[in-house]
Motif scaffolding. Structure first.
Motif, short mmCIF file in Angstrom:
data_model
loop_
_atom_site.label_atom_id
_atom_site.label_comp_id
_atom_site.label_asym_id
_atom_site.label_seq_id
_atom_site.Cartn_x
_atom_site.Cartn_y
_atom_site.Cartn_z
N SER A 1 51.82 61.76 36.41
CA SER A 1 53.18 62.30 36.38
C SER A 1 53.64 62.71 37.77
CB SER A 1 53.25 63.49 35.42
OG SER A 1 52.86 63.11 34.12
N VAL B 1 57.66 56.71 33.03
CA VAL B 1 58.06 57.86 32.22
C VAL B 1 57.62 57.67 30.77
CG1 VAL B 1 60.01 59.22 31.38
CG2 VAL B 1 59.99 58.40 33.74
N ALA C 1 53.94 58.20 30.68
CA ALA C 1 53.63 59.63 30.82
C ALA C 1 53.81 60.35 29.50
CB ALA C 1 54.53 60.24 31.90
N LEU D 1 59.08 64.55 33.65
CA LEU D 1 57.84 64.40 34.42
C LEU D 1 57.34 65.74 34.93
CD1 LEU D 1 58.68 61.14 36.42
CD2 LEU D 1 56.99 61.38 34.59
#
Length: 448
Positions: A118, A139, A142, A61
């Motif tokens: 993020s 995640v 992202a 991230l």
């Protein structure tokens, strides 16, 4: 209501609007993903979902957030460079075409939304001894946003390169101009009754409305004005039209025998001209591109010729359309008279500036006469054809006064005679000339 829609449209076209919306949506999705995982967890069958731990998710991230905001800065730099180029070569009035471009806005919004998503997700990652939480859904999403950002970067590099191309800009302005013309004109109806405005004496002694402030008239809500005039049982005359600059305390309307209430509610004043009801604004943007191209520092007659071609395109599209007369009756009683742009004024806006700046360029003047001749073959109305003849005469006069080469002067005279022939004989002259040109080309091909 039209004023409200105008303001909403202006806000929606701002450069920050779509990036702001996309960022807010990204934050909402981030919070929704965190709540969903806290409540339901991650089913074992979803193998595509990120399966790493707390340390890996933090690193991933952090990398996505840092790289996305870094690339966003690069996008900003490229945009500023493109805007600087456009302002210098095509005029500062064209900056709106770049800032309101949806492709530019979506690209920037993708990078900022990826960064916001993020960063917001990163704050939820915990790895203490008593509690470990990794937002696997977020995640994974992202990662998808990171891939989308790469795709948008490739798209943006190609898009911004094309958007500063002169031909591309001319086509965009032509489309705006054509849309404005189609909205402002009506289908020709041979059975319609002509509405005639009353003489100036009719308005003598009426109540006068002075402008409360200054600015460009961006919009006129004729339906609302007609409604107000009917409810007050009066006749209303507007002195200004969209695109005019209204000076403080200047006369903008006259009501007989009095003014209806709240006339200004139907008029929208602003600091700049806008595309829409202001027909001449789109035309002047193209004219400015041609004028700058013809300046000694640029010396680009090809761009000026491209603009002249777009003007001929717009005029020929008006063949079966008429201008509104600006006179409105309700129940056979005069209620409203507004000034409107006519064919003569539109044509003056198109060709006058280019003729004045390009009078020493034989290629531009010859092409203007060719476009005027083709336009004359498209138009049937005698008044419009007279306007075309007037501009052809102006082009010929300026060209002969500023061009010294005898061959170039002969070309101008030849094109001018073709315009007169087309005006006298209609489309038949254009067809004959096209046939002769095709024969000459065929003969030249055989010789080669």
């Amino acid at each position: 209501m039209k004023r409200t829609w105008l303001h909403l449209r202006q806000i929606s076209q701002e450069f920050w609007f779509l990036p702001a919306i996309m960022t807010v949506l990204a934050l909402i999705l981030a919070e929704a993903g965190i709540k969903a995982e806290e409540t339901y967890g991650v089913p074992k069958g979803l193998h595509f979902v990120y399966g790493g731990g707390e340390t890996g998710s933090r690193s991933l991230l952090s990398a996505i957030a840092g790289s996305s905001i870094g690339v966003a800065g690069t996008v900003f730099s490229i945009t500023i460079a493109a805007l600087s180029y456009a302002a210098g070569s095509m005029g500062p009035r064209l900056l709106d075409n770049f800032t309101r471009d949806r492709g530019n806005q979506i690209t920037l919004g993708t990078f900022i939304a990826t960064f916001a998503f993020s960063l917001y997700t990163l704050r939820s990652v915990t790895g203490s001894n008593d509690q470990v939480f990794v937002p696997h859904y977020n995640v994974t999403f992202a990662l998808g946003l990171a891939l989308a950002s790469v795709a948008m970067l490739v798209y943006y590099l190609a898009h911004v390169t094309a958007s500063i191309n002169m031909t591309h800009v001319a086509n965009l302005l032509r489309d705006d101009m054509r849309d404005s013309l189609m909205k402002a004109t009506l289908r020709e109806d041979p059975d319609r009754d002509l509405s005639v405005a009353p003489p100036p004496e009719f308005w003598a002694g009426g109540e006068v409305l002075h402008a409360p402030s200054g600015g460009y008239l961006q919009l006129t809500d004729n339906e609302l004005l007609l409604k107000k005039a009917g409810e007050a049982d009066v006749a209303l005359l507007l002195h200004v039209r969209p695109g005019d600059y209204v000076f403080p305390n200047s006369v903008i309307a006259v009501g007989v025998p009095r003014l209806p209430r709240d006339v200004m509610d139907a008029l929208s004043l602003g600091d700049r001209r806008t595309v829409g009801q202001d027909l001449e604004y789109s035309v002047r943007q193209l004219s400015e591109v041609a004028a700058r191209a013809l300046s000694p520092g640029v010396n680009d007659p090809v761009t000026a010729i491209d603009v002249v071609d777009r003007f001929g395109d717009a005029l020929c599209s008006l063949q079966d359309r008429r201008w509104p007369d600006g006179v409105y009756y309700k129940d056979h009683v005069l209620r409203l008279v507004v000034p409107v742009t006519d064919f003569s004024g539109l044509t003056n806006s198109m060709f006058s500036m280019i003729r004045q700046y390009g009078k020493g360029s034989p290629s531009v003047m010859v092409r203007m006469l060719e476009v005027l001749g083709t336009t004359a073959s498209c138009l049937k109305d005698d008044e419009r054809r007279a306007v075309i003849r007037h501009h052809a005469e102006l082009v010929r006069e300026d060209a002969l006064a500023n061009i010294e080469n005898s061959a170039d002067r002969a070309d101008v005279e030849n094109r001018y005679r073709k315009v007169l022939d087309t005006l006298a004989n209609g489309q038949d002259a254009e067809i004959r000339e096209a046939a002769r040109h095709a024969v000459r080309q065929a003969q030249g091909s055989r010789v080669n």
